[in-house]
Scaffold this motif. Structure first.
Motif, PDB file in Angstrom:
ATOM      1  N   ARG A  19       0.812  -1.256  -0.024  1.00 57.19           N
ATOM      2  CA  ARG A  19       0.053   0.039  -0.056  1.00 57.19           C
ATOM      3  C   ARG A  19       0.849   1.281   0.076  1.00 57.19           C
ATOM      4  NH1 ARG A  19      -4.741  -0.548   4.156  1.00 57.19           N
ATOM      5  NH2 ARG A  19      -5.353   1.399   3.447  1.00 57.19           N
ATOM      6  N   ARG A  20       2.023   0.927   0.685  1.00 52.42           N
ATOM      7  CA  ARG A  20       2.779   2.376   0.797  1.00 52.42           C
ATOM      8  C   ARG A  20       3.326   2.656  -0.735  1.00 52.42           C
ATOM      9  NH1 ARG A  20       5.980   0.039   4.970  1.00 52.42           N
ATOM     10  NH2 ARG A  20       5.137   0.697   6.881  1.00 52.42           N
ATOM     11  N   SER A  21       3.646   1.473  -1.568  1.00 49.91           N
ATOM     12  CA  SER A  21       4.016   1.981  -2.874  1.00 49.91           C
ATOM     13  C   SER A  21       3.049   2.330  -3.874  1.00 49.91           C
ATOM     14  CB  SER A  21       4.721   0.582  -3.511  1.00 49.91           C
ATOM     15  OG  SER A  21       3.740  -0.473  -3.492  1.00 49.91           O
ATOM     16  N   GLU A  22       1.500   1.931  -3.438  1.00 51.61           N
ATOM     17  CA  GLU A  22       0.698   2.401  -4.282  1.00 51.61           C
ATOM     18  C   GLU A  22       0.594   4.030  -4.082  1.00 51.61           C
ATOM     19  OE1 GLU A  22      -2.884   0.593  -2.957  1.00 51.61           O
ATOM     20  OE2 GLU A  22      -2.141  -1.420  -3.808  1.00 51.61           O
ATOM     21  N   VAL A  23       0.965   4.279  -2.931  1.00 48.58           N
ATOM     22  CA  VAL A  23       0.909   5.944  -2.814  1.00 48.58           C
ATOM     23  C   VAL A  23       2.163   6.727  -3.207  1.00 48.58           C
ATOM     24  CG1 VAL A  23       0.964   7.944  -0.824  1.00 48.58           C
ATOM     25  CG2 VAL A  23      -0.410   5.878  -0.537  1.00 48.58           C
ATOM     26  N   ASN A  24       3.248   6.003  -3.183  1.00 51.34           N
ATOM     27  CA  ASN A  24       4.609   6.413  -3.677  1.00 51.34           C
ATOM     28  C   ASN A  24       5.291   5.419  -4.619  1.00 51.34           C
ATOM     29  OD1 ASN A  24       6.841   7.434  -4.372  1.00 51.34           O
ATOM     30  ND2 ASN A  24       7.785   8.059  -2.030  1.00 51.34           N
ATOM     31  N   PRO A  25       5.144   5.185  -5.814  1.00 51.48           N
ATOM     32  CA  PRO A  25       5.577   4.250  -6.653  1.00 51.48           C
ATOM     33  C   PRO A  25       7.246   4.366  -6.439  1.00 51.48           C
ATOM     34  CG  PRO A  25       4.824   5.955  -8.043  1.00 51.48           C
ATOM     35  CD  PRO A  25       4.126   6.292  -6.657  1.00 51.48           C
ATOM     36  N   ASP A  26       7.823   5.403  -6.352  1.00 53.86           N
ATOM     37  CA  ASP A  26       9.391   5.385  -6.125  1.00 53.86           C
ATOM     38  C   ASP A  26       9.877   4.380  -5.128  1.00 53.86           C
ATOM     39  OD1 ASP A  26       9.399   7.187  -8.108  1.00 53.86           O
ATOM     40  OD2 ASP A  26       9.695   8.980  -6.673  1.00 53.86           O
ATOM     41  N   VAL A  27       8.858   3.985  -4.029  1.00 47.44           N
ATOM     42  CA  VAL A  27       9.384   3.191  -2.958  1.00 47.44           C
ATOM     43  C   VAL A  27       9.562   1.995  -3.344  1.00 47.44           C
ATOM     44  CG1 VAL A  27       8.601   2.156  -0.756  1.00 47.44           C
ATOM     45  CG2 VAL A  27       8.202   4.650  -1.306  1.00 47.44           C
ATOM     46  N   SER A  28       8.806   1.301  -4.441  1.00 44.29           N
ATOM     47  CA  SER A  28       9.094  -0.228  -4.821  1.00 44.29           C
ATOM     48  C   SER A  28       9.812  -0.291  -6.021  1.00 44.29           C
ATOM     49  CB  SER A  28       7.964  -0.846  -4.718  1.00 44.29           C
ATOM     50  OG  SER A  28       6.837  -0.259  -5.578  1.00 44.29           O
ATOM     51  N   ASN A  29       9.908   0.688  -7.035  1.00 45.61           N
ATOM     52  CA  ASN A  29      10.398   0.424  -8.411  1.00 45.61           C
ATOM     53  C   ASN A  29      11.313   1.558  -8.770  1.00 45.61           C
ATOM     54  OD1 ASN A  29       9.151  -1.999  -9.343  1.00 45.61           O
ATOM     55  ND2 ASN A  29       7.219  -0.514  -9.320  1.00 45.61           N
ATOM     56  N   PHE A  30      12.496   1.077  -9.412  1.00 41.69           N
ATOM     57  CA  PHE A  30      13.160   2.244 -10.196  1.00 41.69           C
ATOM     58  C   PHE A  30      12.580   2.589 -11.381  1.00 41.69           C
ATOM     59  CE2 PHE A  30      16.142   0.335  -7.004  1.00 41.69           C
ATOM     60  CZ  PHE A  30      16.570   1.201  -6.435  1.00 41.69           C
ATOM     61  N   PHE A  31      12.475   3.905 -11.801  1.00 44.88           N
ATOM     62  CA  PHE A  31      12.004   4.070 -13.316  1.00 44.88           C
ATOM     63  C   PHE A  31      12.634   5.451 -13.613  1.00 44.88           C
ATOM     64  CE2 PHE A  31       8.689   5.195 -10.514  1.00 44.88           C
ATOM     65  CZ  PHE A  31       8.322   6.377 -10.732  1.00 44.88           C
ATOM     66  N   GLY A  32      12.824   5.509 -14.875  1.00 42.94           N
ATOM     67  CA  GLY A  32      13.146   6.865 -15.447  1.00 42.94           C
ATOM     68  C   GLY A  32      14.706   6.775 -16.078  1.00 42.94           C
ATOM     69  N   THR A  33      15.110   7.804 -16.909  1.00 47.90           N
ATOM     70  CA  THR A  33      16.441   7.799 -17.549  1.00 47.90           C
ATOM     71  C   THR A  33      16.845   9.054 -17.071  1.00 47.90           C
ATOM     72  OG1 THR A  33      15.471   6.659 -19.283  1.00 47.90           O
ATOM     73  CG2 THR A  33      17.779   7.705 -19.780  1.00 47.90           C
ATOM     74  N   TYR A  34      18.441   8.972 -16.669  1.00 47.44           N
ATOM     75  CA  TYR A  34      19.097  10.120 -16.065  1.00 47.44           C
ATOM     76  C   TYR A  34      20.592  10.004 -16.917  1.00 47.44           C
ATOM     77  CZ  TYR A  34      15.305   9.597 -12.768  1.00 47.44           C
ATOM     78  OH  TYR A  34      14.018   9.409 -12.309  1.00 47.44           O
TER      79      TYR A  34
END
Length: 171
Positions: A19-34
């Motif tokens: 449920r935490r990751s549903e509120v803040n997806p950054d908690v459970s997954n890495f995504f994006g390009t840097y």
């Protein structure tokens, strides 16, 4: 004054991690390009969004397509547990384990969010200065930027053509 912070009538600390990751997806997954740069000492600034999950450490390993995989300690241990079940009598499994673990390195980011990338991994990934860090769900990938651009461009067509046979039940 406030004591316990609650969300929607529930204590935050009592929430299941899903449920935490549903509120803040950054908690459970890495995504994006840097696109951070590698400094002269072989250090790389981790993307700011990734730093909280990696502040206690990151395990770097050889990845497929000559990139570097970066795992949280927990994700690396979970992956290692799955690999541990492969039969050592299988030559392909032995070879994979040798390549994967022989280049592994555990690093802890410094106060500025930099990690040192060992020479063996820099050579493996052909890293020079310009790097691309890609979020890949439970891990990050560190690429030479030129090689990432080539790989990404080559994958545009196959990605657009992704079908039921490649990822059943997803699309």
């Amino acid at each position: 004054m406030w004591g316990i912070v609650e969300y929607g009538g529930e204590k935050w600390s009592d929430w299941p991690s899903t449920r935490r990751s549903e509120v803040n997806p950054d908690v459970s997954n890495f995504f994006g390009t840097y696109t951070p740069r590698l400094d002269d000492k072989g250090r790389l600034f981790l993307p700011a969004k990734f730093r909280p999950r990696l502040e206690t450490g990151i395990v770097l390993t050889r990845g497929q397509e000559n990139c570097i995989y970066g795992w949280t300690t927990e994700s690396f241990n979970a992956f290692t547990d799955r690999i541990r079940n492969t039969p050592f009598t299988n030559q392909a499994a032995r070879n994979f384990n040798r390549m994967f673990f022989s280049g592994a390195s555990s690093e802890v980011p410094d106060k500025q969010g930099r990690i040192s990338i060992p020479p063996v991994l820099r050579t493996w990934a052909q890293l020079d200065k310009e790097c691309t860090v890609v979020g890949a769900m439970d891990r990050i990938e560190i690429w030479d930027s030129r090689r990432w651009d080539e790989f990404s461009a080559a994958q545009e067509g196959p990605f657009a053509d992704m079908s039921e046979e490649v990822m059943p039940g997803i699309f």
